[in-house]
Design a protein around this motif. Structure first.
Motif, PDB file in Angstrom:
ATOM      1  N   GLY A   1       5.684   4.869   2.323  1.00  0.00           N
ATOM      2  CA  GLY A   1       5.940   5.890   1.739  1.00  0.00           C
ATOM      3  C   GLY A   1       5.750   7.178   2.279  1.00  0.00           C
ATOM      4  O   GLY A   1       4.712   7.540   2.830  1.00  0.00           O
ATOM      5  N   HIS A   2       6.611   8.178   2.131  1.00  0.00           N
ATOM      6  CA  HIS A   2       6.348   9.548   2.658  1.00  0.00           C
ATOM      7  C   HIS A   2       5.248  10.100   1.834  1.00  0.00           C
ATOM      8  O   HIS A   2       5.316  10.224   0.645  1.00  0.00           O
ATOM      9  N   GLN A   3       4.685  11.245   2.698  1.00  0.00           N
ATOM     10  CA  GLN A   3       3.737  12.403   1.878  1.00  0.00           C
ATOM     11  C   GLN A   3       4.805  13.578   2.234  1.00  0.00           C
ATOM     12  O   GLN A   3       5.155  14.274   3.084  1.00  0.00           O
ATOM     13  N   HIS A   4       4.287  14.443   0.986  1.00  0.00           N
ATOM     14  CA  HIS A   4       5.034  15.748   0.809  1.00  0.00           C
ATOM     15  C   HIS A   4       3.869  16.582   0.867  1.00  0.00           C
ATOM     16  O   HIS A   4       3.227  16.418  -0.209  1.00  0.00           O
ATOM     17  N   ILE A   5       3.710  17.761   1.838  1.00  0.00           N
ATOM     18  CA  ILE A   5       2.606  18.600   1.771  1.00  0.00           C
ATOM     19  C   ILE A   5       3.455  20.103   1.673  1.00  0.00           C
ATOM     20  O   ILE A   5       4.320  20.234   2.391  1.00  0.00           O
TER      21      ILE A   5
ATOM     22  N   LEU B   1      -3.691  30.354   5.011  1.00  0.00           N
ATOM     23  CA  LEU B   1      -3.258  29.403   4.034  1.00  0.00           C
ATOM     24  C   LEU B   1      -3.936  29.957   2.906  1.00  0.00           C
ATOM     25  O   LEU B   1      -4.865  30.095   2.447  1.00  0.00           O
ATOM     26  N   ALA B   2      -2.697  29.885   1.701  1.00  0.00           N
ATOM     27  CA  ALA B   2      -2.957  30.363   0.402  1.00  0.00           C
ATOM     28  C   ALA B   2      -2.888  28.947  -0.425  1.00  0.00           C
ATOM     29  O   ALA B   2      -3.440  28.942  -1.503  1.00  0.00           O
ATOM     30  N   GLU B   3      -2.132  27.954   0.313  1.00  0.00           N
ATOM     31  CA  GLU B   3      -1.966  26.739  -0.528  1.00  0.00           C
ATOM     32  C   GLU B   3      -1.797  25.469   0.235  1.00  0.00           C
ATOM     33  O   GLU B   3      -1.067  25.818   1.291  1.00  0.00           O
ATOM     34  N   PHE B   4      -2.519  24.587   0.211  1.00  0.00           N
ATOM     35  CA  PHE B   4      -2.273  23.282   1.080  1.00  0.00           C
ATOM     36  C   PHE B   4      -2.274  22.031  -0.087  1.00  0.00           C
ATOM     37  O   PHE B   4      -3.369  21.579  -0.831  1.00  0.00           O
ATOM     38  N   HIS B   5      -1.118  21.531  -0.824  1.00  0.00           N
ATOM     39  CA  HIS B   5      -0.984  20.463  -1.607  1.00  0.00           C
ATOM     40  C   HIS B   5      -0.251  19.231  -1.353  1.00  0.00           C
ATOM     41  O   HIS B   5       0.788  19.391  -0.679  1.00  0.00           O
ATOM     42  N   CYS B   6      -0.853  17.997  -1.383  1.00  0.00           N
ATOM     43  CA  CYS B   6      -0.091  16.966  -0.851  1.00  0.00           C
ATOM     44  C   CYS B   6       0.372  16.039  -2.070  1.00  0.00           C
ATOM     45  O   CYS B   6      -0.248  15.926  -3.013  1.00  0.00           O
ATOM     46  N   THR B   7       1.424  15.538  -1.935  1.00  0.00           N
ATOM     47  CA  THR B   7       1.903  14.582  -2.862  1.00  0.00           C
ATOM     48  C   THR B   7       2.551  13.514  -2.321  1.00  0.00           C
ATOM     49  O   THR B   7       3.147  13.510  -1.139  1.00  0.00           O
ATOM     50  N   GLN B   8       2.222  12.156  -2.775  1.00  0.00           N
ATOM     51  CA  GLN B   8       2.626  10.780  -2.183  1.00  0.00           C
ATOM     52  C   GLN B   8       3.947  10.390  -2.647  1.00  0.00           C
ATOM     53  O   GLN B   8       3.887  10.305  -3.946  1.00  0.00           O
ATOM     54  N   GLU B   9       4.685   9.850  -2.298  1.00  0.00           N
ATOM     55  CA  GLU B   9       5.785   9.256  -2.820  1.00  0.00           C
ATOM     56  C   GLU B   9       5.509   7.687  -3.636  1.00  0.00           C
ATOM     57  O   GLU B   9       4.633   7.022  -2.867  1.00  0.00           O
ATOM     58  N   ASP B  10       5.741   7.976  -4.844  1.00  0.00           N
ATOM     59  CA  ASP B  10       5.212   6.970  -5.838  1.00  0.00           C
ATOM     60  C   ASP B  10       5.988   5.437  -5.214  1.00  0.00           C
ATOM     61  O   ASP B  10       7.014   5.192  -4.707  1.00  0.00           O
ATOM     62  N   LEU B  11       5.404   4.191  -5.887  1.00  0.00           N
ATOM     63  CA  LEU B  11       5.679   2.949  -5.864  1.00  0.00           C
ATOM     64  C   LEU B  11       7.393   2.691  -6.161  1.00  0.00           C
ATOM     65  O   LEU B  11       8.026   1.967  -5.519  1.00  0.00           O
ATOM     66  N   GLU B  12       7.907   3.574  -7.027  1.00  0.00           N
ATOM     67  CA  GLU B  12       8.918   3.399  -7.786  1.00  0.00           C
ATOM     68  C   GLU B  12      10.098   3.893  -6.529  1.00  0.00           C
ATOM     69  O   GLU B  12      10.912   3.237  -6.042  1.00  0.00           O
ATOM     70  N   THR B  13       9.875   4.859  -5.845  1.00  0.00           N
ATOM     71  CA  THR B  13      10.539   5.403  -4.855  1.00  0.00           C
ATOM     72  C   THR B  13      10.442   4.661  -3.553  1.00  0.00           C
ATOM     73  O   THR B  13      11.591   4.177  -2.961  1.00  0.00           O
ATOM     74  N   ILE B  14       9.422   3.979  -3.283  1.00  0.00           N
ATOM     75  CA  ILE B  14       9.178   3.119  -2.286  1.00  0.00           C
ATOM     76  C   ILE B  14      10.162   1.846  -2.571  1.00  0.00           C
ATOM     77  O   ILE B  14      10.924   1.451  -1.876  1.00  0.00           O
ATOM     78  N   PHE B  15       9.964   1.408  -3.774  1.00  0.00           N
ATOM     79  CA  PHE B  15      10.739   0.186  -4.177  1.00  0.00           C
ATOM     80  C   PHE B  15      12.182   0.383  -4.246  1.00  0.00           C
ATOM     81  O   PHE B  15      12.943  -0.595  -3.723  1.00  0.00           O
ATOM     82  N   LEU B  16      12.608   1.404  -4.595  1.00  0.00           N
ATOM     83  CA  LEU B  16      14.063   1.717  -4.624  1.00  0.00           C
ATOM     84  C   LEU B  16      14.689   1.684  -3.439  1.00  0.00           C
ATOM     85  O   LEU B  16      15.638   1.452  -2.962  1.00  0.00           O
ATOM     86  N   LYS B  17      13.764   2.302  -2.454  1.00  0.00           N
ATOM     87  CA  LYS B  17      14.399   2.473  -1.191  1.00  0.00           C
ATOM     88  C   LYS B  17      14.484   1.175  -0.501  1.00  0.00           C
ATOM     89  O   LYS B  17      15.199   0.557   0.327  1.00  0.00           O
ATOM     90  N   LEU B  18      13.179   0.601  -0.534  1.00  0.00           N
ATOM     91  CA  LEU B  18      13.057  -0.717   0.231  1.00  0.00           C
ATOM     92  C   LEU B  18      13.599  -1.953  -0.211  1.00  0.00           C
ATOM     93  O   LEU B  18      14.334  -2.713   0.733  1.00  0.00           O
ATOM     94  N   GLY B  19      13.498  -2.278  -1.466  1.00  0.00           N
ATOM     95  CA  GLY B  19      14.081  -3.406  -2.173  1.00  0.00           C
ATOM     96  C   GLY B  19      15.583  -3.521  -1.676  1.00  0.00           C
ATOM     97  O   GLY B  19      15.811  -4.538  -1.043  1.00  0.00           O
ATOM     98  N   HIS B  20      16.489  -2.685  -1.972  1.00  0.00           N
ATOM     99  CA  HIS B  20      17.949  -2.769  -1.750  1.00  0.00           C
ATOM    100  C   HIS B  20      18.246  -2.644  -0.310  1.00  0.00           C
ATOM    101  O   HIS B  20      18.982  -3.244   0.279  1.00  0.00           O
ATOM    102  N   GLN B  21      17.207  -1.789   0.580  1.00  0.00           N
ATOM    103  CA  GLN B  21      17.459  -1.799   2.042  1.00  0.00           C
ATOM    104  C   GLN B  21      17.435  -3.230   2.717  1.00  0.00           C
ATOM    105  O   GLN B  21      18.218  -3.570   3.560  1.00  0.00           O
ATOM    106  N   GLN B  22      16.277  -3.903   2.372  1.00  0.00           N
ATOM    107  CA  GLN B  22      15.908  -5.191   3.112  1.00  0.00           C
ATOM    108  C   GLN B  22      16.721  -6.094   2.575  1.00  0.00           C
ATOM    109  O   GLN B  22      17.335  -6.869   3.340  1.00  0.00           O
ATOM    110  N   ALA B  23      17.056  -6.468   1.350  1.00  0.00           N
ATOM    111  CA  ALA B  23      17.999  -7.254   0.792  1.00  0.00           C
ATOM    112  C   ALA B  23      19.313  -7.200   1.432  1.00  0.00           C
ATOM    113  O   ALA B  23      20.190  -8.375   1.699  1.00  0.00           O
ATOM    114  N   SER B  24      19.884  -6.079   1.410  1.00  0.00           N
ATOM    115  CA  SER B  24      21.454  -5.926   2.112  1.00  0.00           C
ATOM    116  C   SER B  24      21.214  -6.072   3.617  1.00  0.00           C
ATOM    117  O   SER B  24      22.268  -6.472   4.284  1.00  0.00           O
TER     118      SER B  24
END
Lengths: 315, 570
Positions: free
Chosen positions: A231-235, A292-315
């Protein structure tokens, strides 16, 4: 010392005619874990759980539950008592009252008096059905029926719970209640394998995740590792003045994979490190004198990981 | 108090507890009680109405005590000093007693089996049976719970009728021992038929809504017509192997009452018949009419109930398993052959001049073939694995590698003889060999005048055809359709019955005697040896062809999906 494995499967396969529902699955779930099984419809989750519950005979492969081999029709009573299985269609005896239903299953699982009565009360309290104990099952709502089914699954205090889509068709409030129950069960030391399409729930509950696709277990890892690895993190950062200095500093950082300056002068960074790396990045930026005025981190959620990974691996 | 008792019962058998909890509700209890008591009252009123009430209407009557007069079974009516009719109350009480006995048999067996089949089918449909299966309770505990609990209201109705039944029997001067024998046989028959109903329900879910009706309907037809029809058709008045079928009818134990009874209307009405145990022998040992005969009936029930439970244990835990293992089938077939052969060995006691042609043991030959056809039809159904199991076997059997060079220790040979998922054809052939090993010596022991050669040829033809039926069934079960059981039973059914139906009309004319070569009960009187030889050769060719086709299909099924995809892409 490594934790004991509650579930261990080796090359577990189930084939229906020409369709391989589960393909050589090697699954390892440690004791006390909440293991989430995710995957699209037809990925083989239900078949895998049914095999683990001894409701389906594997075509090939072995299953060990708490170190004991599981044999479909010859498993010991002790092993059966250690298992709790909630199928996705949660079958019930509509003609019985809530109390009689649970009492019947407690007896089936050899929970004797005076323990039985106490268990029944405890479980009914846990699933918030104490005031409905005399009601006929047919009169209960879907959510209540699902909670009753869960109560039936845990009435004999199993050490391994197999829950197949336990929250399907429930409203958000009922799902929340269900989550709380599962957390309580986890705290009580049960190992739980749960399949669900509601990935946000699993992200909140699970310690490990397995992703299934076309019968294959394409990924199986502890949730933090999965996030870190896949999962990628977006800062998102913003500075008081122009972002050129910040941009220059970030470009040199080895864990920054990509960056983008947005029209509002804020910077969006794709970051591949963990929490310590994030902290180190923040420290280095501050030490470099970037305002710096703002430093905010968001993590890619499970759904995104699943959508990326599931199809990628199976194919 | 009652709740406490139920609670304790629940500790012993949770399944029984659940069934009783669901059924023993005040309304149900009241209804059952009313049905039983009202039914008994109606029965008594009905028979009371048959009593002669005055001399004007009844100068002669079956229940009068005077000399025999007028119609068969009627006596002259006499009065006592007070002017009341003197009635034969003993005879009168016999009627409600026998009637209650038969109502008991039909109600318990037909309605009971219906209830059990419906209950189990419903649990299967709702998915609750799966949950019970996964519990640590033993199969026996769960199914005994079902057996005792599901028809509990029926039991209640029957138990409430016992006092009247006993009273009527004792008033009719029926010995208490006979009545108790009847109860024992009735209970044994209930256990047998209910166990069979459970097995039928577990193995015939593909019949859907038709399941219960077909099951209990078959029981009804068997009780109503089956045993007497078969006895008359094949056995005539004499005892023989088909008499064994009659042992499954609890009416057998009621025969002494029938003999005592007047030719009442109800016997004609029911048309019921049973086996006269007094005339039966088993390996020349007379079964008699007393405790020994009842013990034999109970032993017979127990033996077959045991086998049904063996199948139940397999099918309950794994609905996709074959009903019997191959190993079990060999023992079963040997026991069955000995059992029916025992009934073919009846000592003639009528004509002092010696054995008449009609009394030869060969007279029972066709009965044995029919019973064997019935047995092997069941065995084909019980042993033949379905498509999924065969595919799994074909694909994964190579994983089990053996270093043994000996023929009997080769994995394939072991699988075919003992394996759970392998083809049933070899096992059926071995079972036929066991049958031949028992029946051939019997045929060879026939008197010199009997046509032994023809009988042996008939046996070969019959066994070949059974093997062909097994191959057809196995091929059908490999089909890629959800209705493969229906296809298999339909095709084999047609293959068995059609040539028989076509052959029978031509017996008298003898125009197409060759048709008998296609039936498992071959009548070879008008067939030349050459035709029979060609028939046997043809059958062997068919067996070979079917075996080749089966092997080909299994190879296809056993090939991996990757290989298939590669072949398709070329």
């Amino acid at each position: 010392m490594a934790k004991e494995l509650a579930i261990y499967t080796s090359a577990l396969t189930k084939q229906f005619d020409h369709h391989i529902a589960v393909h050589g699955v090697d699954l390892q779930v440690e004791s006390g874990e909440v293991y989430g099984l995710i995957g699209p419809n037809g990925a083989g989750k239900t078949t895998l759980i049914r095999m683990l519950a001894a409701a389906e005979v594997p075509t090939a492969g072995d299953i060990y539950l708490n170190g004991e081999p599981l044999r479909h029709d010859r498993s010991s009573a002790t092993l059966k008592r250690s298992l709790g299985y909630l199928p996705d269609d949660f079958p019930l005896y509509e003609d019985l009252s809530v109390w009689d239903y649970l009492d019947y299953f407690a007896r089936l699982y050899q929970v004797h008096e005076p323990r039985r009565r106490q268990h029944l009360w405890e479980v009914l309290e846990l699933v918030s059905l104490g005031n409905k104990r005399h009601s006929q099952i047919a009169t209960l709502s879907r959510g209540m029926k699902q909670r009753l089914s869960l109560a039936r699954t845990i009435i004999h205090q199993p050490i391994l719970l197999l829950l197949d889509e336990p929250v399907s068709g429930l409203d958000p409030v009922a799902r929340g209640e269900f989550r709380e129950i599962i957390k309580t069960l986890q705290e009580a030391g049960m190992t739980i394998l749960i399949s669900s399409h509601v990935l946000s729930d699993l992200a909140e509950l699970c310690t490990s995740i397995g992703i299934m696709e076309l019968g294959y277990l394409v990924e199986s890892a502890p949730l933090p590792e999965l996030y870190c690895r896949l999962g990628h993190q977006h800062i998102s950062m913003s500075v008081l003045h122009s972002p050129e200095h910040l941009e220059a500093a970030l470009c040199q950082h080895p864990l920054v994979e990509a960056l983008q300056v947005l029209p509002d002068q804020s910077v969006q960074v794709q970051f591949s490190g963990n929490a310590q790396d994030r902290a180190a990045l923040l420290r280095s930026l501050v030490e470099a004198g970037i305002p710096l005025a703002e430093f905010h981190c968001t993590q890619e959620d499970l759904e995104t990981i699943f959508l990326k990974l599931g199809h990628q691996q199976a194919s | 108090m009652a709740l406490n008792g139920l609670d304790k019962l629940g500790e012993w058998n949770p399944q029984l507890f659940r069934e009783l909890r669901g059924r023993l509700k005040p309304r149900n209890l009241l209804t059952a009680g009313c049905i039983s008591l009202l039914g008994q009252l109606l029965l008594l009123v009905f028979f009371y109405s048959y009593l002669p009430h005055n001399l004007t209407n009844h100068a002669n009557h079956p229940y009068c005590t005077g000399n025999h007069k007028g119609m068969v079974g009627t006596n002259q009516c006499l009065r006592d000093a007070a002017g009341n009719l003197i009635l034969d109350w003993q005879r009168w009480w016999l009627e409600p007693f026998v009637c209650l006995s038969f109502i008991g048999i039909f109600a318990l067996l037909v309605i009971g089996t219906y209830m059990l089949i419906t209950d189990l089918a419903q649990e299967e449909r709702c998915g609750t049976l799966n949950l019970i299966r996964l519990s640590p309770q033993s199969t026996a505990s769960i199914l005994v719970g079902k057996l005792l609990g599901v028809p509990v209201l029926l039991y209640l109705i029957a138990v409430l009728a016992v006092p009247l039944h006993l009273w009527a029997g004792l008033s009719a001067q029926v010995p208490l021992g006979l009545i108790l024998n009847f109860y024992t046989v009735l209970i044994a028959s209930c256990i047998f038929f209910y166990s069979a109903a459970l097995l039928y329900s577990l193995t015939s879910s593909w019949l859907c809504g038709f399941q219960a009706l077909l099951g209990s309907g078959t029981v009804f037809i068997f009780l109503r017509l089956g045993s007497s029809f078969l006895l008359r058709l094949f056995g005539g008045d004499s005892a023989g192997p088909t008499s064994w079928l009659g042992l499954f009818s609890p009416a057998t134990a009621a025969i002494p009452f029938l003999k005592q009874s007047s030719p009442g209307f109800w016997i004609l009405f029911l048309g019921f018949d049973g086996v006269d145990l007094g005339a039966l022998q088993w390996f020349y040992l007379p079964l008699g009419t007393g405790l020994a005969s009842v013990s034999f009936v109970i032993l017979n029930y127990s033996f077959w109930t045991y086998w049904i439970w063996q199948a139940l244990k397999r099918c309950f835990r794994n609905p996709n398993a074959t009903a019997l293992s191959k190993r079990q089938s060999y023992t079963l077939v040997a026991c069955f052959q000995l059992m029916i052969l025992g009934f073919a060995c009846q000592k003639f006691s009528g004509n002092a001049d010696g054995l008449r042609v009609t009394d030869w043991p060969s007279n029972h030959y066709y009965e044995l073939l029919i019973l064997n056809l019935l047995l092997f039809s069941g065995l084909i159904a019980a042993l033949s694995p379905h498509r999924q199991a065969l595919q799994d076997w074909a694909r994964y059997r190579r994983i089990r590698v053996s270093s043994s060079k000996s023929f009997w220790n080769r994995p394939l040979v072991k699988d075919l003889l003992w394996g759970e998922r392998s083809l049933a054809l070899v096992a059926i052939a071995l079972n036929l060999a066991i049958t031949a090993a028992i029946l051939v010596p019997w045929v060879l022991l026939w008197p010199a005048e009997a046509n032994k050669g023809q009988a042996l040829l008939g046996l070969v033809l019959s066994m070949n055809l059974i093997l062909i039926y097994a191959a057809i069934a196995q091929l059908m079960l490999l089909m890629r359709t959800a209705k493969r059981v229906l296809w298999a039973s339909g095709t084999v059914g047609i293959a068995i019955l059609l040539p028989l139906f076509l052959s029978v009309p031509f017996i008298a004319s003898g125009s197409i005697p060759g048709l008998w070569l296609f039936t498992a009960i071959p009548y070879l009187d008008r067939l030349s040896a050459t035709k029979v030889f060609w028939g046997v050769l043809g059958q062997w060719s068919l067996v070979g062809l079917f075996s080749l086709q089966l092997t080909r299909q299994l190879r296809q099924a056993g090939a991996s999906s990757t290989k298939k995809a590669l072949l398709a892409s070329r």
